[in-house]
Design an enzyme around this catalytic site. Structure first.
Site, short mmCIF file in Angstrom:
data_model
loop_
_atom_site.label_atom_id
_atom_site.label_comp_id
_atom_site.label_asym_id
_atom_site.label_seq_id
_atom_site.Cartn_x
_atom_site.Cartn_y
_atom_site.Cartn_z
N MET A 30 0.92 -1.12 -0.07
CA MET A 30 0.06 0.06 -0.01
C MET A 30 0.88 1.31 -0.06
O MET A 30 0.37 2.47 0.40
CB MET A 30 -0.91 -0.04 1.24
CG MET A 30 -1.74 -1.16 1.03
SD MET A 30 -3.56 -1.03 1.80
CE MET A 30 -2.75 -0.63 3.57
N TYR A 32 4.26 3.98 0.67
CA TYR A 32 4.76 4.40 1.83
C TYR A 32 5.84 3.49 2.39
O TYR A 32 6.07 3.09 3.25
CB TYR A 32 4.04 4.87 3.30
CG TYR A 32 4.51 5.88 3.93
CD1 TYR A 32 4.68 7.24 3.20
CD2 TYR A 32 4.81 5.55 5.19
CE1 TYR A 32 5.19 8.32 4.09
CE2 TYR A 32 5.40 6.85 6.00
CZ TYR A 32 5.49 8.15 5.29
OH TYR A 32 5.91 9.03 6.16
N HIS A 37 9.34 -3.40 3.60
CA HIS A 37 8.95 -3.57 2.47
C HIS A 37 10.09 -3.93 1.35
O HIS A 37 9.95 -4.70 0.41
CB HIS A 37 8.29 -2.33 1.66
CG HIS A 37 6.87 -1.92 2.31
ND1 HIS A 37 6.75 -0.78 2.98
CD2 HIS A 37 5.63 -2.51 2.37
CE1 HIS A 37 5.42 -0.84 3.43
NE2 HIS A 37 4.99 -1.93 2.95
N GLN A 153 -3.13 -12.35 7.39
CA GLN A 153 -3.22 -11.95 6.02
C GLN A 153 -2.79 -13.24 4.96
O GLN A 153 -3.39 -13.77 4.18
CB GLN A 153 -2.94 -10.85 5.75
CG GLN A 153 -2.66 -10.43 4.19
CD GLN A 153 -2.00 -9.02 4.02
OE1 GLN A 153 -3.15 -8.10 3.99
NE2 GLN A 153 -0.83 -8.76 3.65
N VAL A 176 10.40 -7.49 9.70
CA VAL A 176 11.85 -6.70 10.07
C VAL A 176 11.28 -5.80 11.16
O VAL A 176 10.29 -4.91 10.97
CB VAL A 176 11.88 -6.04 8.42
CG1 VAL A 176 13.16 -5.05 8.69
CG2 VAL A 176 12.35 -6.97 7.52
N LEU A 184 8.45 -2.66 12.10
CA LEU A 184 8.49 -1.76 10.75
C LEU A 184 6.87 -1.92 10.44
O LEU A 184 6.20 -2.77 10.01
CB LEU A 184 9.26 -2.04 9.94
CG LEU A 184 10.65 -1.76 10.14
CD1 LEU A 184 11.45 -1.69 8.76
CD2 LEU A 184 11.06 -0.68 11.18
N SER A 185 6.22 -0.67 10.36
CA SER A 185 4.94 -0.32 9.71
C SER A 185 4.77 0.94 9.24
O SER A 185 5.26 1.86 9.79
CB SER A 185 3.98 -0.93 10.81
OG SER A 185 2.48 0.12 10.47
O1 PAF Z 1 -0.37 -5.87 3.46
C1 PAF Z 1 -0.94 -5.10 2.61
O2 PAF Z 1 -0.02 -3.88 2.68
C2 PAF Z 1 -2.07 -5.07 2.15
O3 PAF Z 1 -2.97 -5.67 2.90
C3 PAF Z 1 -2.04 -5.67 0.61
C4 PAF Z 1 -1.46 -7.27 0.76
C5 PAF Z 1 -0.88 -4.91 -0.09
C6 PAF Z 1 -3.08 -5.64 0.07
O4 PAF Z 1 -3.74 -4.25 -0.23
#
Ligand code: PAF
Length: 282
Positions: A30, A32, A37, A153, A176, A184-185
């Site tokens: 998503m 940022y 990531h 998820q 991480v 991290l978020s």
């Molecule tokens: O984990 C995330 O950032 C979101 O849930 C994803 C998998 C990109 C789906 O929008």
């Protein structure tokens, strides 16, 4: 690195790559982007010939009173990071391009969303499953990488891929953390100084709980009570959404830890809802 905003154009590009015999990897995000990531991107890079990163704040996975409008965004920096870590394509659609006004089709695995985040975010996993399925269809990816911070998820997406026979391999990547243990978020950006200073206690509590399990404690209620008391003392400004011990695949609560289990927590710290988990291996 290409930037594409149109889903049909993405599909055309990915089908062309597949026709050339090139394998495609996907890291859905998503945006940022932080080091969590980029570690997913690094994990995916050697697995494929062409790597697609999606940057899409998916409205369908936010409830009415959640942080959709304030979710942090920085598209230029996201593209720079994606490119620096070897992405071939960033897919960044507008919400209207992903969801037509009369969008009517949803993908969900409700049983696995009954507990943890699914309990307090009723539409969340339906939104995640739907957008991720669309991304799988659009990219024809053979491999996709997801972080284990969002363990529920990942468990749901693994089931979705199995149940719907989607020809893709999902790779889970370890959480991480900052040096002090905070996972991290993107939502860490919401924390005030005081909240940020206390937030590593989320992880510290989970480590102490895992220690109790190593010492032989197997009763989930006792362990949850222990962590509730830890958080009350160490995170006075935190509002616990849940502290649960669940089966790591079924995401259903366990009473006794007879085999590996997952301890998972969500704590609201001011504007930031922070989640974390630890696998309890016995
Ligand atoms: O984990 C995330 O950032 C979101 O849930 C994803 C998998 C990109 C789906 O929008």
């Amino acid at each position: 690195m290409k930037i594409i905003t149109n889903p049909t154009e993405l599909q055309r590009q990915c089908l062309a790559w597949r026709k050339q015999g090139l394998s495609i990897g996907l890291v859905p995000t998503m945006g940022y982007l932080h080091n969590g990531h980029t570690s997913l991107i690094d994990r995916a890079r050697p697995e494929c010939d062409r790597l697609v990163i999606s940057v899409f704040v998916n409205p369908a996975q936010f409830g009415a009173n959640e942080d959709l409008s304030s979710y942090p965004r920085d598209f230029e920096s996201d593209c720079a990071k994606a490119e620096a870590h070897g992405a071939d394509l960033v897919f960044a659609p507008e919400p209207g391009a992903m969801y037509a006004d009369n969008h009517a089709t949803w993908v969900e695995a409700p049983k696995l969303g009954e507990h943890l985040c699914g309990a307090s975010r009723p539409v969340h996993f339906r939104g995640v499953c739907t957008v991720v399925t669309k991304l799988f269809m659009l990219t024809q990816a053979e491999t996709a990488v997801f972080g284990e911070k969002d363990w529920q998820q990942l468990a749901i997406l693994r089931r979705l891929v199995r149940d719907l026979n989607i020809p893709i391999r999902l790779i889970g990547h370890p959480i991480v953390r900052e040096e002090d243990g905070l996972a991290l978020s993107s939502r860490n950006a919401y924390l005030t100084g005081v909240e940020r200073a206390a937030a590593p206690n989320i992880r510290k509590g989970l480590l102490k709980l895992a220690g109790k399990v190593r010492e032989g404690e197997r009763d989930a209620e006792t362990l949850k009570r222990f962590l509730t008391e830890e958080y009350a003392a160490a995170l006075p400004m935190g509002v616990v959404d849940y502290i649960e011990i669940v089966d790591p695949d079924e995401i259903s609560p366990v009473e006794t830890i007879a085999r590996n289990a997952l301890a998972a927590v969500a704590v609201q710290m001011g504007k930031a809802r922070l989640i974390d988990n630890i696998l309890l291996e016995v």
